[in-house]
Enzyme design. Structure first.
Site, PDB file in Angstrom:
ATOM      1  N   CYS A  35       0.714  -1.296   0.025  1.00  6.47           N
ATOM      2  CA  CYS A  35      -0.026   0.036   0.011  1.00  6.47           C
ATOM      3  C   CYS A  35       0.839   1.211   0.011  1.00  6.47           C
ATOM      4  CB  CYS A  35      -1.095  -0.123   1.097  1.00  6.47           C
ATOM      5  SG  CYS A  35      -2.083  -1.451   1.292  1.00  6.47           S
ATOM      6  N   ASN A  79     -10.356  -0.549   0.989  1.00  8.48           N
ATOM      7  CA  ASN A  79      -8.785  -0.454   0.487  1.00  8.48           C
ATOM      8  C   ASN A  79      -8.438  -0.968  -0.543  1.00  8.48           C
ATOM      9  OD1 ASN A  79      -6.064  -0.673   0.889  1.00  8.48           O
ATOM     10  ND2 ASN A  79      -6.181  -1.531   2.974  1.00  8.48           N
ATOM     11  N   HIS A  87      -3.441   6.746   2.774  1.00 15.04           N
ATOM     12  CA  HIS A  87      -3.684   5.356   2.151  1.00 15.04           C
ATOM     13  C   HIS A  87      -5.141   5.167   2.853  1.00 15.04           C
ATOM     14  CE1 HIS A  87      -4.137   1.594   1.256  1.00 15.04           C
ATOM     15  NE2 HIS A  87      -3.862   0.980   2.294  1.00 15.04           N
TER      16      HIS A  87
END
Ligand code: ACO
Length: 332
Positions: free
Chosen positions: A116, A288, A258
């Site tokens: 990520c 996500n 993020h």
């Protein structure tokens, strides 16, 4: 080219997401969970899931074309493509496939893996090539299809992830430098907090020589560890970046984190004393999306007219590795 001493500007962004939407109510039919639990613990309502005919390369190509169009250049102007992904269509990498799909015939292309944190690491990598004068136009893409690797029977992780792609065009400029500061970090001693591990099966080739013929196994995650790591390290990384850029929290127009959990974003903003209205969040719609989450959120905010040219953005990515990083830049 010799462009030594150039600064960098991010001049275009784009994104793409699969059509199919998996809601919290769908998930409640699959595992023991509820819309209320997922919403309160994560801020998520929907996530987009790639169908068997949608590939990471296709999503990346759409995002890339949109970013190139916004930058006002053509695909043949691109010198370098960095595709940040942990879920390539091909283990040899998917960046060259994307190069072919968009017709960036003059570009060299390669993949970068940093979970990520990938998009942020790609931005920082692109900066080195631009500042040292090697390349003028760099396309960075963050894309992941984690739905391929989620354990759909594990309620603690399957509710979190969705698929998508986001891209940005970074260009060399002679009047200043709009990436004001950055930092990248890793801590491999916490590697087992979040994994998508290879698991081998044995295949005897000849007497005494056994090859591994396995595959990757679904994501395993210690959610609490990752949560604790993120709320401690992300504010620290942004504070350091603000210090190096000679800025304070008051100078930050937008916090671009993020999109792992709305609670993480809120906790980071609180620790930095940045008002929650400055958080760019699209977690409710996409969940996500790993390396795609930062450019997806940036693209939405730019196209909505929220983020304007000259706005100062503090961005931070974090995830498996463990890896994390921060960058402060002015949009446009
Ligand atoms: N629905 C209902 N109950 C659930 C669910 C669910 N989907 N998932 C877990 N629970 C239960 C647990 O079993 C536990 O029950 P128990 O008390 O009876 O044991 C209870 O809810 C609380 O579980 P916790 O794990 O303490 O829940 P928490 O509040 O920590 O939230 C979460 C879990 C959302 C995963 C959180 O820890 C988190 O967001 N962590 C960060 C994860 C993350 O960001 N990962 C990705 C990093 S990015 C990358 O690199 C891919």
């Amino acid at each position: 080219m010799n462009n030594m001493g150039a600064g960098i500007a991010i001049t275009g962004c784009g994104s793409a997401a699969p059509e199919a939407i998996l809601t919290n109510y769908h998930l409640a039919q699959m595992v023991e969970t509820s819309d209320e639990w997922i919403k309160t613990r994560t801020g998520m309502s929907n996530r987009h899931i790639a169908s068997p005919t949608e590939s990471l390369s296709q999503l990346s190509a759409v995002a890339a074309k949109n970013a190139i169009a916004m930058a006002g250049i053509s695909a043949t102007d691109i010198d370098l493509i960095i595709l940040a992904t942990s879920t390539p269509d091909d283990m040899f990498g998917s960046a060259c496939k994307v190069q072919g799909l968009i017709g960036a015939t003059n570009a060299v292309a390669f993949d970068l893996t940093a979970a990520c944190s990938g998009f942020l690491f790609a931005l920082i990598n692109a900066t080195q090539f631009i500042r040292n004068g090697v390349y003028r136009n760099v396309l960075i893409i963050g894309a992941d299809v984690l739905s391929r690797w989620v354990d759909w029977s594990d309620r603690a992780s399957c509710v979190l992830f969705g698929d998508g792609a986001g891209a940005a065009v970074c260009q060399g400029i002679s009047d200043g430098d709009r990436l004001l500061s950055y930092g990248m970090y890793s801590n491999g001693s916490q590697n087992d907090s979040l994994n998508l591990n290879y698991q081998s099966d044995c295949q005897a080739l000849v007497d005494g020589i056994i090859a591994q013929q396995g595959t990757y196994h679904p994501i395993t995650m210690n959610g609490k560890e990752v949560y604790r790591f993120a709320v401690a390290r992300v504010p620290e990384a942004i504070e350091k970046a603000m210090f190096h850029a000679n800025l304070t929290a008051n100078d930050i127009d937008w916090l671009l984190l993020h999109q792992a959990n709305q609670r993480i974003m809120d906790a980071v903003a609180k620790r930095l004393k940045i008002p929650s209205e400055k958080i760019l969040s699209n977690i409710a719609e996409y969940g996500n999306t790993s390396a795609a989450s930062i450019p997806l959120a940036l693209d939405a905010a730019v196209r909505e007219g929220k983020v304007k040219p000259g706005d100062t953005i503090a961005a931070s990515g974090f995830g498996a590795g463990l890896t994390w990083g921060a960058a402060i830049f002015q949009w446009g």
